[in-house]
Write a protein that holds these residues in place. Structure first.
Motif, short mmCIF file in Angstrom:
data_model
loop_
_atom_site.label_atom_id
_atom_site.label_comp_id
_atom_site.label_asym_id
_atom_site.label_seq_id
_atom_site.Cartn_x
_atom_site.Cartn_y
_atom_site.Cartn_z
N VAL A 68 17.80 9.14 16.52
CA VAL A 68 18.50 8.28 15.60
C VAL A 68 18.15 8.23 14.18
O VAL A 68 18.68 8.51 13.17
N GLU A 69 16.71 7.91 14.30
CA GLU A 69 16.13 7.39 12.81
C GLU A 69 15.72 8.75 12.21
O GLU A 69 15.27 8.73 10.85
N THR A 70 15.84 9.85 12.60
CA THR A 70 15.60 11.25 12.27
C THR A 70 17.00 11.85 11.96
O THR A 70 17.01 12.95 11.28
N ASN A 160 11.08 11.40 8.59
CA ASN A 160 11.30 12.96 8.57
C ASN A 160 11.03 13.38 9.89
O ASN A 160 9.62 13.42 10.39
N PRO A 161 11.84 14.42 10.38
CA PRO A 161 11.50 14.70 11.93
C PRO A 161 10.51 15.82 11.83
O PRO A 161 10.03 16.02 12.88
N GLY A 164 7.20 13.09 10.48
CA GLY A 164 7.07 11.88 11.34
C GLY A 164 6.58 10.92 10.29
O GLY A 164 6.65 9.61 10.85
N GLY A 165 6.61 11.22 8.95
CA GLY A 165 6.55 9.96 7.97
C GLY A 165 7.81 9.40 7.51
O GLY A 165 8.70 9.98 7.77
N ASP A 166 7.61 8.31 6.79
CA ASP A 166 8.87 7.62 6.32
C ASP A 166 9.54 8.50 5.32
O ASP A 166 8.78 9.28 4.41
N ASP A 167 10.55 8.39 5.22
CA ASP A 167 11.49 9.62 4.32
C ASP A 167 12.78 8.79 3.86
O ASP A 167 13.30 8.56 4.77
N ASP A 168 13.02 8.71 2.49
CA ASP A 168 14.36 8.09 2.20
C ASP A 168 15.47 9.38 1.63
O ASP A 168 16.33 8.96 0.94
#
Length: 267
Positions: A68-70, A160-161, A164-168
């Motif tokens: 979900v978070e990706t 980021n799928p 794997g890092g944070d991405d907005d």
């Protein structure tokens, strides 16, 4: 027996509103895979999934699931305390998304009519709402006029799928709406003439068509930096398939103004 995803996939849809959250795990993954499949470059029937919550912690827990978070095509909309109104909440949120004729215009402050305002005991502090937003939850609050309103229409996308890092990059649901809109505009313009030879002049003509549409989108404040990135818009023949032309179109989508930071210079 076909699943609901298999049933609706060929029909074409833009917004899917669920009456309740799917079960975590396989059921949720099935919806994510459906969104990815219908929205890909082959099917091009993009969709957004609206999932309602009346409990902020449950919404945060759902949004924290790895598939979900990706995903930038899921909206976990939460009006804390609105127990029993989850179907109406999902429908109202879907209606708000569908009602906008500008995909880049943010939804901050848009009223969700038909939803009963929650009791005062369920109202949240600004800090608690902000914390949920940072966790991928699209929060609803009771506005000054007493009507429930959208705080900020964000997707569940935070990771980021690939890296794997944070991405907005696609945090706001406007990202999905805008990119889907741009793709439709470009596809419609290109399909007006379907009989083309794959020659240099034909590809240059196609590039001109794409640039013309991009400039229109820039004027409409849906895309930006079109002129400055014009050299990055290319249409070339595929190295392996001589019947295919590959187009790359820079798409810097216009962000909403979500923060106004003011400094008062006192003299």
């Amino acid at each position: 027996m076909s699943s609901i995803q298999e049933t609706i996939a060929p029909l074409g849809h833009t917004i899917i509103a669920l009456s309740e959250p799917p079960a975590t795990g396989a059921e949720t993954l099935a919806w994510i895979q459906h969104l990815e499949s219908v929205s890909d470059a082959i099917n091009q029937k993009p969709a957004i999934l609206v999932i309602p919550f009346s409990d902020i912690e449950q919404a945060e827990e759902f949004a924290a699931q790895s598939p979900v978070e990706t995903s930038y095509r899921v909206v976990c909309v939460c009006y804390h305390g609105a127990m029993g109104e989850e179907p109406e909440l999902a429908a109202a949120m879907a209606a708000a998304l569908a009602d906008s004729d500008d995909p880049a215009l943010p939804f901050n402050g848009v009223n969700l009519n038909g939803i009963t305002p929650v009791a005062d005991e369920y109202k949240l502090t600004f800090e608690r709402i902000e914390a949920a937003l940072r966790k991928g939850v699209c929060m609803i609050q009771t506005g000054a006029d007493g009507i429930p309103e959208i705080v900020r229409a964000i997707s569940t996308y935070r990771v980021n799928p690939d890296s794997g890092g944070d991405d907005d990059l696609m945090l706001d649901i406007n990202g999905a709406l805008t990119i889907d809109y741009v793709r439709k505009v470009m596809r419609t313009a290109a399909s007006k003439e379907r009989r083309r030879k794959n020659t240099g002049p034909a590809r240059r003509n196609l590039r001109t068509i794409f640039m013309t549409e991009a400039l229109k989108l820039e004027k409409a404040e849906i895309l930006e930096h079109v002129t400055s990135t014009a050299d990055q818009l290319t249409v070339v023949q595929d190295d392996n398939d001589k019947t295919r032309a590959n187009a790359e179109i820079p798409s810097h989508w216009v962000r909403g103004m979500h923060v106004v930071a003011t400094t008062l210079n006192v003299y």
